[in-house]
Scaffold this active site. Structure first.
Site, short mmCIF file in Angstrom:
data_model
loop_
_atom_site.label_atom_id
_atom_site.label_comp_id
_atom_site.label_asym_id
_atom_site.label_seq_id
_atom_site.Cartn_x
_atom_site.Cartn_y
_atom_site.Cartn_z
N LYS A 162 0.89 -1.17 0.00
CA LYS A 162 0.00 0.00 0.00
C LYS A 162 0.91 1.21 0.00
O LYS A 162 1.76 1.35 0.90
CB LYS A 162 -0.89 -0.02 1.24
CG LYS A 162 -1.74 1.25 1.41
CD LYS A 162 -2.71 1.08 2.56
CE LYS A 162 -3.45 2.37 2.88
NZ LYS A 162 -4.39 2.20 4.02
N ASP A 164 1.20 5.19 0.09
CA ASP A 164 0.42 6.37 0.49
C ASP A 164 1.00 7.65 -0.13
O ASP A 164 1.94 7.60 -0.93
CB ASP A 164 0.39 6.42 2.03
CG ASP A 164 -0.93 6.91 2.58
OD1 ASP A 164 -1.64 7.64 1.87
OD2 ASP A 164 -1.24 6.58 3.74
N TRP A 198 -5.94 8.93 -2.45
CA TRP A 198 -7.22 9.46 -1.94
C TRP A 198 -8.13 10.06 -3.02
O TRP A 198 -9.04 10.83 -2.70
CB TRP A 198 -7.00 10.50 -0.83
CG TRP A 198 -5.86 10.19 0.09
CD1 TRP A 198 -5.71 9.05 0.82
CD2 TRP A 198 -4.72 11.00 0.38
NE1 TRP A 198 -4.54 9.09 1.54
CE2 TRP A 198 -3.91 10.29 1.29
CE3 TRP A 198 -4.31 12.26 -0.04
CZ2 TRP A 198 -2.71 10.79 1.78
CZ3 TRP A 198 -3.11 12.76 0.44
CH2 TRP A 198 -2.34 12.04 1.34
N ASP A 219 -10.12 9.04 3.63
CA ASP A 219 -10.30 7.89 4.53
C ASP A 219 -11.75 7.70 4.97
O ASP A 219 -12.45 8.67 5.30
CB ASP A 219 -9.44 8.09 5.79
CG ASP A 219 -7.96 8.00 5.48
OD1 ASP A 219 -7.60 7.93 4.29
OD2 ASP A 219 -7.16 8.00 6.43
C1 GLA Z 1 -3.66 7.66 5.20
C2 GLA Z 1 -4.37 6.53 4.47
C3 GLA Z 1 -4.97 5.57 5.48
C4 GLA Z 1 -3.90 5.03 6.41
C5 GLA Z 1 -3.18 6.18 7.07
C6 GLA Z 1 -1.96 5.72 7.86
O1 GLA Z 1 -4.57 8.47 5.89
O2 GLA Z 1 -5.36 7.04 3.62
O3 GLA Z 1 -5.65 4.50 4.83
O4 GLA Z 1 -3.00 4.25 5.66
O5 GLA Z 1 -2.71 7.14 6.12
O6 GLA Z 1 -1.31 6.79 8.47
#
Ligand code: GLA
Length: 408
Positions: A162, A164, A198, A219
């Site tokens: 994953k 980010d 996002w 989120d």
């Molecule tokens: C972002 C991501 C979340 C998670 C957090 C971890 O907000 O969108 O899904 O992985 O970071 O800090």
């Protein structure tokens, strides 16, 4: 480089054979742009630490959760990825520039964890960030260290990353993501690439060669409003989902306690029909029967994992209630009748809306009652739906237009 080319060729061949076998309705040409690493032919299924544990994670939680996936039967249903989210590493890299698993919480290291998880027939996922630090700020990001980190992940036996988007130094994701994807591909290990941007710059429109999934939303949290708005935002990009590359409206909250059982059923139905990653976000070591009945619904999972890989869409909206539908293999159709209102509603799916020829006679299966309805349906399907609830039906044609026999 040779290894890389070989891998790409292998994946392209695998991918193309999938196209011809599985993709009946859509032209092959549409599906040529994808990250050809051979994984993600159906949406990924598994479990992730973030929605329940946030940064409070350690190797015992990961091992016990892997055990629970197996003992609960969820692993057999397809939940194979055990994904560690943010906060697994020391604050700083070591003197040679490598990421270091946090000594206080992951004393045995990530390789040992991967061996443990693999020993159970599962796969291990990890988390990093296309920036200088991750979103929690507790550990370094991979920006500028892509090759080293990709090689580290591959050497540990990681199966899913994953990736980010925090603390990115104002560089556009289109500039930062390719570095990591290329680095992962160069290791020769097939690693699912989950981009977590996002939806900021609409990755559904450009990330198909960079990731196997891309977040389309900010989120999620464990509430009806958050969940339903993520489903809506994700639906806009339905045309961009396909085997090898999926829209990701964020991970599941089912079982975390903030929604009613009916609301969690809506959550799971929409995620399943939308071909979203099914990443469980609750504590799988203490599952209730209600939670298990939702995330363990084999018939809903089969919709999500259907080889056609077409994301369901809203096909009729009527204020506070609506119809979602999508084609499945074998000329079948999934239909979700969704009631957003605080009151009971009668909702009708018309054949015209869901793409069935007029006069088609269908057999209907209720995927939450696990029962085939006795009545046959022609031209429309109507059902009563409680407030903040849904019905999820699988429609199988018995005749097409009353004349042709369907080729099922
Ligand atoms: C972002 C991501 C979340 C998670 C957090 C971890 O907000 O969108 O899904 O992985 O970071 O800090």
């Amino acid at each position: 480089m040779e290894k890389y080319n070989g891998l790409v060729m292998m994946a392209v061949v695998m991918f193309c054979s999938q196209c011809w076998i599985d993709v009946e309705a859509r032209p092959v040409i549409e599906r040529r742009n994808l990250l050809a690493n051979g994984v993600g032919m159906t949406p990924p299924m598994g479990w992730n630490t973030w929605n329940h544990f946030y940064c409070d994670i350690n190797e015992t939680v990961i091992r016990e959760s892997a055990d629970a996936l197996v003992s609960s039967g969820l692993a057999k249903l397809g939940y194979r990825y055990v994904n560690i989210d943010d906060c697994w590493a020391e604050h700083d890299r070591d003197s040679t520039g490598y990421l270091v698993p946090k000594r206080s919480t992951f004393p045995s290291g990530i390789k040992a964890l991967a061996d443990y998880v693999h020993g159970k027939g599962l796969k291990l996922g990890i988390y990093s960030d296309a920036g200088h630090r991750t979103c929690s700020q507790t550990m370094p990001g991979s920006l500028g260290h892509e090759q080293k980190d990709a090689e580290t992940f591959a050497s540990w036996g990681i199966d899913y990353l994953k990736y980010d988007n925090c603390n990115n130094g104002d560089l556009k994701p289109m500039k930062r993501y390719p570095e990591m994807t290329r680095a992962l591909m160069s290791t020769g290990r097939p690693i699912f690439v989950s981009l977590c941007e996002w939806g900021d710059m609409h990755p559904a429109l450009w990330a198909d060669t960079l990731g196997n999934s891309w977040r389309t939303t900010f989120d999620i949290n464990d509430s009806w409003d958050s969940m339903i708005s993520r489903a809506d935002q994700n639906e806009v990009y339905a045309e961009h989902a396909r085997p090898g590359g999926w829209n990701d409206p964020d991970m599941l909250e089912v079982g975390n306690g903030g929604m009613s059982n009916d609301e969690y059923i809506v959550h799971f139905s929409l995620w399943a029909a939308s071909k979203a990653p099914l990443l469980i976000g609750c504590d799988v070591r203490s599952l209730t029967n209600e939670t298990l009945a939702i995330i363990g619904n084999e018939e809903a999972i089969a919709v999500n994992q259907d080889p056609l890989g077409v994301q369901a869409k809203k096909v009729r909206m009527d204020g506070d209630h609506e119809v979602w539908a999508g084609p499945l293999s074998g000329y079948r159709t999934v239909v979700v009748l969704l009631n957003r209102s605080p009151e009971f509603r009668t909702i009708t799916a018309q054949w015209d809306d869901i793409g069935l020829p007029p006069n088609t006679v269908v057999e209907v299966r209720d995927l939450w009652k696990h029962a085939t309805l006795e009545k046959r349906f022609v031209n429309e399907l109507r059902a009563d739906v409680h407030h903040h609830a849904c019905k999820m039906f699988l429609l199988t044609p018995l005749t097409l237009s009353g004349k042709d026999e369907p080729k099922v």
